[in-house]
Design a protein around this motif. Structure first.
Motif, PDB file in Angstrom:
ATOM      1  N   VAL A  45      -6.322  14.691   0.342  1.00  0.00           N
ATOM      2  CA  VAL A  45      -7.521  15.535   0.339  1.00  0.00           C
ATOM      3  C   VAL A  45      -7.923  15.869  -1.093  1.00  0.00           C
ATOM      4  CG1 VAL A  45      -8.440  17.799   0.976  1.00  0.00           C
ATOM      5  CG2 VAL A  45      -7.064  16.513   2.614  1.00  0.00           C
ATOM      6  N   PHE A  46      -6.938  16.213  -1.939  1.00  0.00           N
ATOM      7  CA  PHE A  46      -7.232  16.534  -3.340  1.00  0.00           C
ATOM      8  C   PHE A  46      -7.724  15.300  -4.093  1.00  0.00           C
ATOM      9  CE2 PHE A  46      -4.731  20.275  -2.395  1.00  0.00           C
ATOM     10  CZ  PHE A  46      -5.275  21.246  -3.228  1.00  0.00           C
ATOM     11  N   ASN A  50     -11.501  14.844  -5.684  1.00  0.00           N
ATOM     12  CA  ASN A  50     -11.579  14.810  -7.141  1.00  0.00           C
ATOM     13  C   ASN A  50     -12.163  13.504  -7.668  1.00  0.00           C
ATOM     14  OD1 ASN A  50     -11.045  16.218  -9.617  1.00  0.00           O
ATOM     15  ND2 ASN A  50      -9.373  14.778 -10.004  1.00  0.00           N
ATOM     16  N   LYS A  51     -12.542  12.606  -6.754  1.00  0.00           N
ATOM     17  CA  LYS A  51     -13.113  11.337  -7.193  1.00  0.00           C
ATOM     18  C   LYS A  51     -14.493  11.568  -7.814  1.00  0.00           C
ATOM     19  CE  LYS A  51     -12.849   7.708  -4.611  1.00  0.00           C
ATOM     20  NZ  LYS A  51     -12.967   6.803  -3.447  1.00  0.00           N
ATOM     21  N   LYS A  52     -14.725  10.859  -8.903  1.00  0.00           N
ATOM     22  CA  LYS A  52     -16.007  10.973  -9.597  1.00  0.00           C
ATOM     23  C   LYS A  52     -16.905   9.799  -9.172  1.00  0.00           C
ATOM     24  CE  LYS A  52     -14.376  14.509 -11.826  1.00  0.00           C
ATOM     25  NZ  LYS A  52     -14.804  15.875 -11.477  1.00  0.00           N
ATOM     26  N   GLN A  53     -17.772  10.086  -8.214  1.00  0.00           N
ATOM     27  CA  GLN A  53     -18.700   9.061  -7.746  1.00  0.00           C
ATOM     28  C   GLN A  53     -20.121   9.615  -7.767  1.00  0.00           C
ATOM     29  OE1 GLN A  53     -15.660   7.332  -4.334  1.00  0.00           O
ATOM     30  NE2 GLN A  53     -17.849   7.192  -4.016  1.00  0.00           N
ATOM     31  N   LEU A  54     -21.048   8.752  -8.166  1.00  0.00           N
ATOM     32  CA  LEU A  54     -22.450   9.164  -8.183  1.00  0.00           C
ATOM     33  C   LEU A  54     -22.932   9.453  -6.765  1.00  0.00           C
ATOM     34  CD1 LEU A  54     -24.949   9.649  -9.907  1.00  0.00           C
ATOM     35  CD2 LEU A  54     -25.548   7.232  -9.597  1.00  0.00           C
ATOM     36  N   VAL A  55     -22.524   8.582  -5.839  1.00  0.00           N
ATOM     37  CA  VAL A  55     -22.866   8.759  -4.425  1.00  0.00           C
ATOM     38  C   VAL A  55     -21.562   8.941  -3.661  1.00  0.00           C
ATOM     39  CG1 VAL A  55     -23.982   7.785  -2.401  1.00  0.00           C
ATOM     40  CG2 VAL A  55     -24.901   7.298  -4.698  1.00  0.00           C
ATOM     41  N   PRO A  56     -21.227  10.164  -3.222  1.00  0.00           N
ATOM     42  CA  PRO A  56     -19.955  10.397  -2.537  1.00  0.00           C
ATOM     43  C   PRO A  56     -19.849   9.587  -1.252  1.00  0.00           C
ATOM     44  CG  PRO A  56     -20.993  12.473  -3.191  1.00  0.00           C
ATOM     45  CD  PRO A  56     -22.007  11.390  -3.393  1.00  0.00           C
ATOM     46  N   ALA A  63     -13.843  15.717   2.230  1.00  0.00           N
ATOM     47  CA  ALA A  63     -12.956  16.494   1.370  1.00  0.00           C
ATOM     48  C   ALA A  63     -13.719  17.631   0.693  1.00  0.00           C
ATOM     49  CB  ALA A  63     -12.307  15.589   0.326  1.00  0.00           C
ATOM     50  N   GLU A  64     -14.933  17.347   0.218  1.00  0.00           N
ATOM     51  CA  GLU A  64     -15.724  18.381  -0.455  1.00  0.00           C
ATOM     52  C   GLU A  64     -16.139  19.483   0.513  1.00  0.00           C
ATOM     53  OE1 GLU A  64     -18.926  16.358  -2.347  1.00  0.00           O
ATOM     54  OE2 GLU A  64     -17.677  15.534  -3.963  1.00  0.00           O
ATOM     55  N   ILE A  65     -16.474  19.104   1.750  1.00  0.00           N
ATOM     56  CA  ILE A  65     -16.815  20.098   2.769  1.00  0.00           C
ATOM     57  C   ILE A  65     -15.607  20.976   3.067  1.00  0.00           C
ATOM     58  CG2 ILE A  65     -17.401  20.372   5.211  1.00  0.00           C
ATOM     59  CD1 ILE A  65     -19.173  17.877   4.926  1.00  0.00           C
ATOM     60  N   SER A  66     -14.422  20.367   3.085  1.00  0.00           N
ATOM     61  CA  SER A  66     -13.196  21.121   3.338  1.00  0.00           C
ATOM     62  C   SER A  66     -12.940  22.143   2.236  1.00  0.00           C
ATOM     63  CB  SER A  66     -12.006  20.151   3.450  1.00  0.00           C
ATOM     64  OG  SER A  66     -12.199  19.219   4.483  1.00  0.00           O
ATOM     65  N   VAL A  67     -13.150  21.718   0.992  1.00  0.00           N
ATOM     66  CA  VAL A  67     -12.970  22.642  -0.130  1.00  0.00           C
ATOM     67  C   VAL A  67     -13.950  23.808  -0.024  1.00  0.00           C
ATOM     68  CG1 VAL A  67     -13.143  22.906  -2.631  1.00  0.00           C
ATOM     69  CG2 VAL A  67     -12.050  20.867  -1.667  1.00  0.00           C
ATOM     70  N   GLU A  68     -15.208  23.510   0.289  1.00  0.00           N
ATOM     71  CA  GLU A  68     -16.216  24.565   0.436  1.00  0.00           C
ATOM     72  C   GLU A  68     -15.856  25.512   1.584  1.00  0.00           C
ATOM     73  OE1 GLU A  68     -19.979  22.701   0.915  1.00  0.00           O
ATOM     74  OE2 GLU A  68     -20.031  21.879  -1.134  1.00  0.00           O
ATOM     75  N   PHE A  69     -15.326  24.955   2.664  1.00  0.00           N
ATOM     76  CA  PHE A  69     -14.923  25.781   3.801  1.00  0.00           C
ATOM     77  C   PHE A  69     -13.844  26.781   3.390  1.00  0.00           C
ATOM     78  CE2 PHE A  69     -11.785  26.414   7.212  1.00  0.00           C
ATOM     79  CZ  PHE A  69     -12.574  27.080   8.145  1.00  0.00           C
ATOM     80  N   ILE A  70     -12.832  26.312   2.672  1.00  0.00           N
ATOM     81  CA  ILE A  70     -11.747  27.197   2.242  1.00  0.00           C
ATOM     82  C   ILE A  70     -12.274  28.263   1.284  1.00  0.00           C
ATOM     83  CG2 ILE A  70      -9.556  27.323   1.003  1.00  0.00           C
ATOM     84  CD1 ILE A  70      -9.369  26.050   3.778  1.00  0.00           C
ATOM     85  N   GLU A  71     -13.130  27.859   0.348  1.00  0.00           N
ATOM     86  CA  GLU A  71     -13.659  28.810  -0.634  1.00  0.00           C
ATOM     87  C   GLU A  71     -14.550  29.860   0.020  1.00  0.00           C
ATOM     88  OE1 GLU A  71     -13.815  26.143  -4.752  1.00  0.00           O
ATOM     89  OE2 GLU A  71     -15.637  26.443  -3.561  1.00  0.00           O
ATOM     90  N   PHE A  97      -4.227  22.816   4.634  1.00  0.00           N
ATOM     91  CA  PHE A  97      -4.147  21.425   5.067  1.00  0.00           C
ATOM     92  C   PHE A  97      -2.713  21.001   5.363  1.00  0.00           C
ATOM     93  CE2 PHE A  97      -8.520  20.939   3.594  1.00  0.00           C
ATOM     94  CZ  PHE A  97      -9.019  20.187   4.655  1.00  0.00           C
ATOM     95  N   PHE A  98      -1.755  21.511   4.614  1.00  0.00           N
ATOM     96  CA  PHE A  98      -0.379  21.152   4.926  1.00  0.00           C
ATOM     97  C   PHE A  98       0.006  21.652   6.318  1.00  0.00           C
ATOM     98  CE2 PHE A  98       4.198  22.170   4.906  1.00  0.00           C
ATOM     99  CZ  PHE A  98       4.694  20.878   4.757  1.00  0.00           C
TER     100      PHE A  98
END
Length: 255
Positions: A45-46, A50-56, A63-71, A97-98
Motif C-alpha cells: 500500500v505504501f 508513493n509511486k510518482k506517476q503523471l497519470v495514477p 492506495a491514495e484513496i486509502s491514505v485520504e480515508f485514514i487522514e 491495513f495490517f
C-alpha cells in the motif's frame, strides 16, 4: 441419523507448524504466514501510494484513496488536522491495513484463518499502542502528563478522591485490555461461526435424507462470509480509531 462432530476449539485456532522446530519461537505455521502476508500487503500500500506517476494507475488510486480515508476519517477527528496530527497518519495507516489484511484471510480459500483470532496479535498491537500513546503524552506534557491523564477538566476538588482512581484504572489498566479483547473476541466469534456452518454443511452433505436441509447452512455460510468481510474492515477501523482517540487524548491541551 447422522453424526455431527465439531472440532475442538484448540484445533480451530491452533495450526501445526510446517517449518522450523515445533513449539519454538521460530516455528512457522499458517498464522505466521498470515502475519507475513499482512506485512507484505501493508508495505505494498505504501509503495503504490508513493509511486510518482503523471497519470495514477488503478492500484495507485486505491492506495491514495486509502491514505485520504485514514487522514480524514481517523487522524483528523481524533488527533487533529495540523502538521502534528498529520504526522500520525503513517502509523495509523500501517495499523489499519495490517489489521485488515490479517483479518481478511479469514475468508481467503485454503487459509481461512484470521490472525486476530489468536490473542497474541491483538495483545501485541494493543500494548504497542499503549506504549505509544502514553509515550506521546509524556513527550507532550512532561511529568504533568500524569495530572493531564488522571484529572478531567472541571471536576470539583471534593470528587478527585473518587475520580482519580477511576481514571487511573480506566486509562492505565482497562484500556489496553478492552483494546485487545474487542478485536480478538469479534474475530474469534466470526471464525467459530464460519467453522460451525462449514461443519454442519459437510455433515448434511455426507448424510442420507438430511441432505435436503443442506441449502440452509450453505446459504447461511455465504451470508456470514460476506458479513465477516465487513467485520474485518470494521474491526480494523475501530481498533485504529480507538488508537487515534487515545493518542489525541494524550497529546491534547484541553486541561
Amino acid at each position: 441419523m447422522f453424526a455431527l462432530t465439531f472440532p475442538p476449539l484448540g484445533h480451530i485456532v491452533d495450526w501445526p507448524g510446517f517449518a522450523g522446530t515445533e513449539g519454538q519461537l521460530y516455528e512457522i505455521n499458517k498464522v505466521v504466514l498470515v502475519y507475513a502476508f499482512g506485512v507484505a500487503l501493508t508495505l505494498l500500500v505504501f509503495i503504490l501510494g508513493n509511486k510518482k506517476q503523471l497519470v495514477p494507475s488503478g492500484a495507485q488510486n486505491l492506495a491514495e484513496i486509502s491514505v485520504e480515508f485514514i487522514e480524514e476519517q481517523i487522524v483528523a477527528p481524533t488527533i487533529g488536522t495540523d502538521l502534528k496530527g498529520k504526522g500520525w497518519a503513517p502509523f495509523m495507516l500501517s495499523l489499519f491495513f495490517f489489521i485488515f489484511f490479517t483479518n481478511i484471510f479469514e475468508v481467503i480459500p485454503f487459509i481461512q484463518m484470521p490472525a486476530s483470532a489468536r490473542i497474541a496479535l491483538p495483545m501485541l498491537l494493543a500494548l504497542t499502542c499503549y506504549v505509544i500513546y502514553h509515550g506521546a503524552g509524556f513527550k507532550e506534557h512532561g511529568p504533568g502528563y500524569i495530572k493531564h491523564a488522571l484529572v478531567p477538566p472541571g471536576v470539583p476538588v471534593a470528587l478527585l478522591l473518587l475520580v482519580v482512581p477511576i481514571e487511573f484504572v480506566s486509562k492505565f489498566l482497562v484500556q489496553p485490555f478492552s483494546h485487545t479483547v474487542r478485536l480478538f473476541a469479534n474475530l474469534l466469534a466470526g471464525h467459530i461461526l464460519l467453522v460451525t456452518f462449514a461443519v454442519l454443511s459437510a455433515a448434511l452433505w455426507n448424510a442420507s435424507w438430511t441432505v435436503v436441509f443442506l441449502p440452509l447452512p450453505a446459504f447461511a455460510m455465504v451470508f456470514f462470509v460476506a458479513f465477516e468481510v465487513l467485520v474485518s474492515f470494521l474491526q480494523a477501523y475501530v481498533f485504529t480509531l480507538l488508537a487515534g482517540v487515545y493518542i489525541g487524548s494524550a497529546v491534547s491541551h484541553e486541561h
